[in-house]
Write a protein that holds these residues in place. Structure first.
Motif, PDB file in Angstrom:
ATOM      1  N   MET A  95       5.807   3.267  -1.681  1.00 49.40           N
ATOM      2  CA  MET A  95       4.896   2.090  -1.433  1.00 49.40           C
ATOM      3  C   MET A  95       5.809   1.381  -0.150  1.00 49.40           C
ATOM      4  N   TRP A  96       4.886   0.459   0.850  1.00 54.09           N
ATOM      5  CA  TRP A  96       5.328  -0.398   1.711  1.00 54.09           C
ATOM      6  C   TRP A  96       4.570  -1.534   1.440  1.00 54.09           C
ATOM      7  N   THR A  97       5.255  -2.722   1.714  1.00 52.93           N
ATOM      8  CA  THR A  97       4.956  -4.111   1.697  1.00 52.93           C
ATOM      9  C   THR A  97       4.993  -4.493   3.129  1.00 52.93           C
ATOM     10  N   PHE A  98       3.829  -5.126   3.560  1.00 54.45           N
ATOM     11  CA  PHE A  98       3.665  -5.946   4.746  1.00 54.45           C
ATOM     12  C   PHE A  98       3.716  -7.567   4.624  1.00 54.45           C
TER      13      PHE A  98
ATOM     14  N   MET B 129       0.764  -1.284  -0.012  1.00 60.59           N
ATOM     15  CA  MET B 129       0.207   0.057  -0.061  1.00 60.59           C
ATOM     16  C   MET B 129       0.919   1.277  -0.055  1.00 60.59           C
ATOM     17  N   PRO B 130       0.193   2.365  -0.429  1.00 61.86           N
ATOM     18  CA  PRO B 130       0.986   3.543  -0.394  1.00 61.86           C
ATOM     19  C   PRO B 130       1.428   3.856   1.030  1.00 61.86           C
ATOM     20  N   THR B 131       2.783   4.660   1.207  1.00 66.19           N
ATOM     21  CA  THR B 131       3.471   4.871   2.570  1.00 66.19           C
ATOM     22  C   THR B 131       2.534   5.505   3.504  1.00 66.19           C
ATOM     23  N   GLY B 132       1.789   6.553   2.931  1.00 66.83           N
ATOM     24  CA  GLY B 132       0.974   7.467   3.904  1.00 66.83           C
ATOM     25  C   GLY B 132      -0.003   6.565   4.703  1.00 66.83           C
ATOM     26  N   LEU B 133      -0.826   5.596   3.980  1.00 62.49           N
ATOM     27  CA  LEU B 133      -1.918   4.802   4.522  1.00 62.49           C
ATOM     28  C   LEU B 133      -0.833   3.598   5.184  1.00 62.49           C
ATOM     29  N   ALA B 134       0.212   3.368   4.920  1.00 59.52           N
ATOM     30  CA  ALA B 134       0.805   2.055   5.582  1.00 59.52           C
ATOM     31  C   ALA B 134       1.171   2.833   6.848  1.00 59.52           C
TER      32      ALA B 134
ATOM     33  N   VAL C  55      -6.220  -9.210   9.054  1.00 60.92           N
ATOM     34  CA  VAL C  55      -6.186  -8.209   9.922  1.00 60.92           C
ATOM     35  C   VAL C  55      -5.578  -7.026   9.211  1.00 60.92           C
ATOM     36  N   VAL C  56      -4.545  -7.195   8.547  1.00 60.50           N
ATOM     37  CA  VAL C  56      -4.056  -5.878   7.857  1.00 60.50           C
ATOM     38  C   VAL C  56      -4.816  -5.374   6.791  1.00 60.50           C
ATOM     39  N   ILE C  57      -5.587  -6.169   6.279  1.00 57.12           N
ATOM     40  CA  ILE C  57      -6.504  -5.561   5.320  1.00 57.12           C
ATOM     41  C   ILE C  57      -7.834  -4.816   6.066  1.00 57.12           C
ATOM     42  N   GLU C  58      -8.159  -5.430   7.021  1.00 58.75           N
ATOM     43  CA  GLU C  58      -9.392  -4.681   7.839  1.00 58.75           C
ATOM     44  C   GLU C  58      -8.741  -3.367   8.381  1.00 58.75           C
ATOM     45  N   CYS C  59      -7.694  -3.471   8.901  1.00 61.85           N
ATOM     46  CA  CYS C  59      -7.151  -2.277   9.227  1.00 61.85           C
ATOM     47  C   CYS C  59      -7.013  -1.013   8.430  1.00 61.85           C
ATOM     48  N   ALA C  60      -6.580  -1.697   7.245  1.00 64.52           N
ATOM     49  CA  ALA C  60      -6.532  -0.533   6.128  1.00 64.52           C
ATOM     50  C   ALA C  60      -8.201  -0.022   5.655  1.00 64.52           C
ATOM     51  N   LEU C  61      -8.908  -1.126   5.377  1.00 65.07           N
ATOM     52  CA  LEU C  61     -10.280  -0.780   5.177  1.00 65.07           C
ATOM     53  C   LEU C  61     -10.768   0.174   6.184  1.00 65.07           C
ATOM     54  N   SER C  62     -10.710  -0.052   7.443  1.00 63.58           N
ATOM     55  CA  SER C  62     -11.153   0.875   8.462  1.00 63.58           C
ATOM     56  C   SER C  62     -10.532   2.099   8.323  1.00 63.58           C
ATOM     57  N   ILE C  63      -9.284   2.436   8.063  1.00 64.49           N
ATOM     58  CA  ILE C  63      -8.484   3.727   8.031  1.00 64.49           C
ATOM     59  C   ILE C  63      -9.238   4.402   6.605  1.00 64.49           C
ATOM     60  N   THR C  64      -9.482   3.617   5.457  1.00 63.84           N
ATOM     61  CA  THR C  64      -9.824   4.303   4.263  1.00 63.84           C
ATOM     62  C   THR C  64     -11.302   4.798   4.760  1.00 63.84           C
ATOM     63  N   SER C  65     -12.081   4.154   5.183  1.00 60.57           N
ATOM     64  CA  SER C  65     -13.611   4.463   5.789  1.00 60.57           C
ATOM     65  C   SER C  65     -13.541   5.788   6.519  1.00 60.57           C
ATOM     66  N   GLN C  66     -12.557   5.867   7.584  1.00 65.89           N
ATOM     67  CA  GLN C  66     -12.750   7.001   8.355  1.00 65.89           C
ATOM     68  C   GLN C  66     -12.243   8.027   7.512  1.00 65.89           C
ATOM     69  N   ALA C  67     -11.292   7.890   6.598  1.00 68.59           N
ATOM     70  CA  ALA C  67     -11.011   9.036   5.807  1.00 68.59           C
ATOM     71  C   ALA C  67     -11.879   9.684   4.862  1.00 68.59           C
TER      72      ALA C  67
END
Length: 128
Positions: A51-54, A21-26, A114-126
């Motif tokens: 970008m960062w890769t988990f 994912m992009p570094t800011g989101l990561a 869990v990583v995907i869920e976290c990214a989805l949560s953050i994108t929803s908040q944004a």
């Protein structure tokens, strides 16, 4: 695996997968996971691509909700379940193609789900 011609180091996705994912989101995902005590994280940085890769456990199931798929697509989140995952080289890389943001310190890998869920949560908040 080391490519003898390029020196590129890769690992085959299988039990271990990746979420890029992009570094800011990561940064935000990493902070959220740190707060939840999900650690240590193994993260590869791609400075030129920003970008960062988990590296994660490969427990990510296909996402059925089209709205979630669209949010991940818009946020440029990529899930790697198959194929090669590029890793940083131990020798100096003058092009800074890949680097360790957080190198491997144990066999622990967080749940990819869990990583995907976290990214989805953050994108929803944004979006709110």
């Amino acid at each position: 695996m080391i490519d003898p011609h390029s020196g590129r180091i890769t690992m085959r996705a299988g039990l271990i997968g990746a979420v890029m994912m992009p570094t800011g989101l990561a940064h935000r995902v990493k902070t959220s996971l740190d707060v939840r005590g999900i650690a240590p994280l193994t993260i590869v940085g791609h400075p030129r691509a920003d970008m960062w890769t988990f590296l994660v456990r490969a427990d990510i199931r296909p996402i059925g909700d089209p709205a979630e798929v669209a949010r991940l697509w818009e946020a440029r989140v990529v899930v790697i379940r198959e194929g090669d995952i590029a890793l940083p080289s131990p020798v100096p890389d003058p092009l800074m193609v890949r680097t360790w943001v957080s190198p491997t310190t144990s066999v622990f890998r967080p749940s990819g789900a869990v990583v995907i869920e976290c990214a989805l949560s953050i994108t929803s908040q944004a979006r709110r």
